[in-house]
Structure formats: C-alpha cells, structure tokens
Motif scaffolding. Structure first.
Motif, PDB file in Angstrom:
ATOM      1  N   GLY A 119       0.881  -1.132  -0.084  1.00 30.43           N
ATOM      2  CA  GLY A 119       0.094  -0.070   0.186  1.00 30.43           C
ATOM      3  C   GLY A 119       0.825   1.346   0.038  1.00 30.43           C
ATOM      4  O   GLY A 119       1.794   1.365   0.858  1.00 30.43           O
ATOM      5  N   ASP A 120       0.601   2.171  -0.978  1.00 36.03           N
ATOM      6  CA  ASP A 120       1.418   3.629  -0.888  1.00 36.03           C
ATOM      7  C   ASP A 120       1.569   4.057   0.485  1.00 36.03           C
ATOM      8  O   ASP A 120       2.582   4.635   0.491  1.00 36.03           O
ATOM      9  CB  ASP A 120       0.573   4.261  -2.023  1.00 36.03           C
ATOM     10  CG  ASP A 120       0.943   3.987  -3.492  1.00 36.03           C
ATOM     11  OD1 ASP A 120       1.573   2.896  -3.630  1.00 36.03           O
ATOM     12  OD2 ASP A 120       0.432   4.804  -4.413  1.00 36.03           O
ATOM     13  N   ARG A 121       0.360   4.112   1.208  1.00 30.50           N
ATOM     14  CA  ARG A 121       0.574   4.961   2.340  1.00 30.50           C
ATOM     15  C   ARG A 121       0.604   4.048   3.735  1.00 30.50           C
ATOM     16  O   ARG A 121       0.645   4.356   4.731  1.00 30.50           O
ATOM     17  CB  ARG A 121      -0.636   5.918   2.399  1.00 30.50           C
ATOM     18  CG  ARG A 121      -0.808   6.969   1.491  1.00 30.50           C
ATOM     19  CD  ARG A 121      -2.002   7.784   1.616  1.00 30.50           C
ATOM     20  NE  ARG A 121      -3.164   7.218   1.279  1.00 30.50           N
ATOM     21  CZ  ARG A 121      -4.465   7.744   1.469  1.00 30.50           C
ATOM     22  NH1 ARG A 121      -4.553   8.948   1.719  1.00 30.50           N
ATOM     23  NH2 ARG A 121      -5.334   6.716   0.952  1.00 30.50           N
ATOM     24  N   ASN A 122       0.979   2.770   3.355  1.00 34.27           N
ATOM     25  CA  ASN A 122       1.154   1.923   4.425  1.00 34.27           C
ATOM     26  C   ASN A 122       2.387   1.540   4.709  1.00 34.27           C
ATOM     27  O   ASN A 122       3.418   0.919   3.774  1.00 34.27           O
ATOM     28  CB  ASN A 122       0.573   0.330   4.339  1.00 34.27           C
ATOM     29  CG  ASN A 122      -1.015   0.652   3.820  1.00 34.27           C
ATOM     30  OD1 ASN A 122      -1.506   1.502   4.608  1.00 34.27           O
ATOM     31  ND2 ASN A 122      -1.613  -0.150   3.017  1.00 34.27           N
ATOM     32  N   ALA A 177     -13.003  -5.357   4.363  1.00 31.93           N
ATOM     33  CA  ALA A 177     -12.008  -5.310   3.253  1.00 31.93           C
ATOM     34  C   ALA A 177     -12.460  -6.400   2.084  1.00 31.93           C
ATOM     35  O   ALA A 177     -13.237  -7.286   2.623  1.00 31.93           O
ATOM     36  CB  ALA A 177     -10.527  -4.914   3.420  1.00 31.93           C
ATOM     37  N   ARG A 178     -12.214  -6.056   0.949  1.00 33.19           N
ATOM     38  CA  ARG A 178     -12.625  -7.070   0.026  1.00 33.19           C
ATOM     39  C   ARG A 178     -11.372  -7.002  -0.755  1.00 33.19           C
ATOM     40  O   ARG A 178     -10.502  -5.974  -1.064  1.00 33.19           O
ATOM     41  CB  ARG A 178     -14.018  -6.413  -0.813  1.00 33.19           C
ATOM     42  CG  ARG A 178     -13.609  -5.114  -1.493  1.00 33.19           C
ATOM     43  CD  ARG A 178     -14.914  -4.479  -2.176  1.00 33.19           C
ATOM     44  NE  ARG A 178     -14.836  -3.299  -2.526  1.00 33.19           N
ATOM     45  CZ  ARG A 178     -15.039  -2.345  -2.054  1.00 33.19           C
ATOM     46  NH1 ARG A 178     -15.784  -2.429  -0.662  1.00 33.19           N
ATOM     47  NH2 ARG A 178     -15.139  -0.897  -2.391  1.00 33.19           N
ATOM     48  N   TYR A 202      -6.373   0.240  -1.476  1.00 36.22           N
ATOM     49  CA  TYR A 202      -5.440   0.255   0.022  1.00 36.22           C
ATOM     50  C   TYR A 202      -4.441  -0.268  -0.280  1.00 36.22           C
ATOM     51  O   TYR A 202      -3.260   0.164   0.206  1.00 36.22           O
ATOM     52  CB  TYR A 202      -6.449  -0.061   0.810  1.00 36.22           C
ATOM     53  CG  TYR A 202      -6.052  -0.158   2.351  1.00 36.22           C
ATOM     54  CD1 TYR A 202      -5.997   1.116   3.022  1.00 36.22           C
ATOM     55  CD2 TYR A 202      -5.419  -1.274   3.196  1.00 36.22           C
ATOM     56  CE1 TYR A 202      -5.435   1.028   4.360  1.00 36.22           C
ATOM     57  CE2 TYR A 202      -4.712  -1.367   4.160  1.00 36.22           C
ATOM     58  CZ  TYR A 202      -5.034  -0.100   5.064  1.00 36.22           C
ATOM     59  OH  TYR A 202      -4.256  -0.046   6.246  1.00 36.22           O
ATOM     60  N   SER A 203      -4.354  -1.463  -1.114  1.00 32.25           N
ATOM     61  CA  SER A 203      -3.139  -2.031  -1.390  1.00 32.25           C
ATOM     62  C   SER A 203      -3.283  -2.841  -2.852  1.00 32.25           C
ATOM     63  O   SER A 203      -4.388  -3.214  -3.165  1.00 32.25           O
ATOM     64  CB  SER A 203      -3.028  -3.458  -0.353  1.00 32.25           C
ATOM     65  OG  SER A 203      -2.266  -4.296  -0.805  1.00 32.25           O
ATOM     66  N   GLU A 222      -9.410  -3.446  -1.069  1.00 32.57           N
ATOM     67  CA  GLU A 222     -10.119  -2.263  -1.108  1.00 32.57           C
ATOM     68  C   GLU A 222     -10.902  -2.023   0.285  1.00 32.57           C
ATOM     69  O   GLU A 222     -11.301  -3.401   0.792  1.00 32.57           O
ATOM     70  CB  GLU A 222     -11.158  -1.993  -1.852  1.00 32.57           C
ATOM     71  CG  GLU A 222     -10.608  -2.115  -3.246  1.00 32.57           C
ATOM     72  CD  GLU A 222     -11.765  -2.193  -4.406  1.00 32.57           C
ATOM     73  OE1 GLU A 222     -11.417  -1.588  -5.576  1.00 32.57           O
ATOM     74  OE2 GLU A 222     -12.561  -3.002  -4.470  1.00 32.57           O
ATOM     75  N   LEU A 223     -10.916  -1.175   1.081  1.00 34.05           N
ATOM     76  CA  LEU A 223     -11.466  -0.784   2.185  1.00 34.05           C
ATOM     77  C   LEU A 223     -13.140  -1.003   2.213  1.00 34.05           C
ATOM     78  O   LEU A 223     -13.496  -0.100   1.378  1.00 34.05           O
ATOM     79  CB  LEU A 223     -10.815   0.216   3.239  1.00 34.05           C
ATOM     80  CG  LEU A 223      -9.714   0.378   3.450  1.00 34.05           C
ATOM     81  CD1 LEU A 223      -9.355   1.343   4.416  1.00 34.05           C
ATOM     82  CD2 LEU A 223      -9.114  -1.027   4.295  1.00 34.05           C
TER      83      LEU A 223
END
Length: 414
Positions: A119-122, A177-178, A202-203, A222-223
């Motif tokens: 994930g870009d922000r994880n 999430a899915r 999200y990822s 996705e959340l």
C-alpha cells in the motif's frame, strides 16, 4: 542438529536447539551460551537466524495477547504468529494497519526484518511497533518505547540486540475489506502510469513472470465503505469472475476470499489463509526494495533479464511500502517498491542468477529483504544504510560479549 527452515532450502548449522517455556529459562540459556540466536517461525531463506552455538526457539515462550483500549495498543509475546494475533484482535473489535502475505510468520521475526504488506501509504509491519521488551546479552530485560534513545534502531534489529520477548503494537478499530482481481494489465500502463496503478486501492499487488506480454494479475485490496477508485476495468485489464492463485498450478483454496466478497481485515489483508500451508513451501524467495523514484527503471531492468529470470521463477510480485524512520528498514527515509521473486527450489540456479539481478538493482539503491536470499558479492548493501554505524554501536551496548553475533551479522557489520 538437523533443523530446516520453512522452505527446506536451508539447514541450520547450530550445535543445539532449545525451547524455553519461560523468560527465566531463556535467561539461563542465553547466559550459558557464548553464541546464541533466537529462532521464530523459520521463514527465513538464509543464515540470518543461524549460529554455530545454540538456537533458542521462541515458540513456547509466554504468548498472551493483552489489549490496552485506552492506549490503542496490543502487547504480545515475540513468538506469537500474526494469524493468531489477527484472530484475537478481530474477536475483540480491533485491527492492525496491515498484514504480510503470510499470516504464519512470528511477530518478532517479521518486525526484525522489516517484513511488509502493501500500500502506497502503508508502512511495513515494524512501523506499528510502539514498544519492545528485549532480553539482552547480559541477561537484562530492557524496555524500549517509541521516542526512547535507540528505539528506531532496535525495532528492525535482525536479532542482534537479544531475544525480543514482548512486542507492543499500535491498533485501530476493526474494519472490513474486499479483494478484487484483474487479469492482463498492459505493461505500458504499469510503466507509464505507475503512481496511478499502485494508488488505485488500499493495497495493490501485481503478479508477473516478467516474460509475459502483460502483467498476468492485479490483486486489489479495498476498504469496505470507501468508494472504489476503479470499476470493472483496471487500466485495460478486466475484472476476473473466478478466483485465482497467483501461481497457476497451486490450489486457489489456500488464498483468502476474492471477487469482492467483503470480510474482516484479518481474513483479507493477507494473501493466504492461516489454516492452510502458506504459498508453495517448495521454494526460495528473494526481494529487493527499490526507491520509488527508481521503480520504473528497476522494472524495465528485470524485464530485460526475463530470459534468465523466468526459467527459475514461480511468480514475482510488485508492491509498494511507505517510508519510515527505522534505521535498518528497507524503507528508511524513502518510499519503496518491492520486487519479490518466488523461485523454484534450485539453490544453485538461483544463486547463479542473483548476481545479474543485483548488478541491475543495487546501483538503483535497492535494499534486499534481510530474511530472503541475496548474495551482495561487492558488499554494496551496508552502504545503503546511513545509520549502520549507529546500529553497530547499539549492538555493542546491548550485547557487549557478542553472544548474538553470527556470520551473517559479521558480514554486515564488519
């Protein structure tokens, strides 16, 4: 002592293996051994966790899960596996920010090597650590908290400071999430619109064998409750209507639910189900974390090497990790893109290919995953960590007799 790692490509050379059931027993073992290393879930593909002396398994150490709702933290024994932790948190209504592909790995071992999800922000899993309890080389229990001197050096510690007996992690309220899968992402889209591709969920994970006309599989997490950024078309790749394993010959039932089925984070963020044998088992893994600014160059370089890489490859995964301040993190002070290689279990063949791969990637600043197979013949890797001298000093403070020093660490810190 004949003990193999999880994948069966490495046999530990330690003289003996102990399984202490208490911290007191662990202390006696450490003080009685001139050379000792902690052994977690054995999901390392090199000699990082090995020693000529005593291996100490963390599996039987006290491993409760203690949630502090006010502080929004959870404290666990270092030998606890992420799958067990995720289940316990979900039952109590809490969650972690991310999971690695495999929930079968131990918490202490994963954070010690900067293991990550996507994930870009994880940030990687170690960025959730807010506290550590370490049995150091003098037999003392040392508590470190975020903000303490040396904390940023101790979290991704490679087992060099001692045995991590407890880890405290940041948590958040549970969420759903899915996962959705898309097949055949054009390389032109990946290379020309890379930031858009990886920020679409999200990822985002991209799976390829590098010799394909398009990336075979995009795996989006996705959340739930967040409006999807893409519909049934992902940069020219259609949404799949049947579940897929990233390795076509493997049983798709080992993977977590796909096709947009909403479920708890604990059953979606990892690629593989906790109840099944993870991934393939008969494999070798390598990974190189490339500074994001050089990611497209790195991908193009690996594609040029496809004729030598693909024959030894089961699958490769491309995913992103956010920057952090942990001294030995592969994402230290830079966002990175992980190029992960799941090889067939041909040690000699893989070791013959890695120098060619590293000749392309290391000059771009790529940092190998500490627990996976790499060769670094020209000793480039130590130069990629600006705080390595500070880390060396930290190891000398925690382990003045060098009990936890092994050939791997000697190569790194010499």
């Amino acid at each position: 002592m004949a003990t193999m790692n999880w994948a069966g490509n490495y046999e530990y050379r330690a003289a003996s293996l102990a399984r202490p059931r208490s911290v007191e027993e662990l202390r006696d073992l450490v003080l009685g051994a001139p050379e000792v290393r902690a052994l977690g879930s054995r999901h390392s593909f090199n000699d990082l966790a090995d020693t000529p002396g005593l291996l100490v398994s963390t599996a039987d150490l006290p491993g409760g899960i203690r949630i502090d709702e006010t502080a929004r933290t959870v404290t666990v024994g270092g030998g606890v596996r992420y799958g067990d932790l995720a289940h316990g948190l979900q039952e109590a209504g809490w969650a972690l920010h991310n999971l690695a592909s495999l929930p079968h790995i131990s918490v202490a071992g994963a954070i010690a090597t900067a293991t990550h999800g996507s994930g870009d922000r994880n940030g990687n899993l170690a960025t959730a650590v807010s506290g550590l309890r370490i049995l150091d080389g003098t037999g003392e229990l040392v508590d470190l908290r975020r903000g303490d001197e040396g904390f940023d050096g101790a979290v991704v510690g490679l087992g060099a400071l001692g045995v991590v007996t407890e880890v405290t992690l940041d948590i958040r309220p549970t969420y759903d999430a899915r996962q959705r899968l898309f097949g055949g992402v054009p390389w032109d889209a990946v290379l020309g619109r890379f930031d858009e591709v990886t920020s679409a969920a999200y990822s985002v994970s991209l799976f390829t064998t590098w010799d394909e006309p398009a990336v075979s599989l995009a795996w989006l997490k996705e959340l739930d409750g967040v409006e999807p950024l893409v519909g049934d078309d992902f940069f020219g790749a259609p949404a799949l209507t049947e579940p897929r394993h990233m390795i076509p010959t493997m049983d798709v039932r080992n993977t977590t639910d796909q096709l947009g089925i909403v479920g708890p984070w604990s059953e979606r963020l990892a690629h593989f189900r906790f109840a099944f044998t993870p991934s393939n088992g008969e494999e070798i893994q390598s990974e190189y974390l490339v500074p994001r600014a050089r990611a497209v160059e790195a991908i193009e370089a690996v594609r040029r090497l496809a004729p030598v890489v693909a024959p030894l490859l089961q699958i490769s995964e491309i995913r992103t990790v956010a920057a952090d301040e942990l001294w030995l993190s592969s994402a230290y002070e830079t966002d990175v893109v992980g190029l992960h290689f799941t090889w067939v279990r041909d040690q000699q063949g893989v070791e013959a290919v890695l120098p060619q791969l590293e000749a392309e990637l290391l000059p771009l600043g790529a940092r190998p995953h500490w627990g996976k197979l790499f060769v670094d013949r020209d000793r480039v890797v130590p130069t990629l960590y600006p705080r390595l001298a500070d880390f060396r000093a930290l190891t000398e403070r925690f382990d003045p007799a060098a009990r936890f020093r092994n050939p791997y660490l000697t190569r790194l810190l010499a």
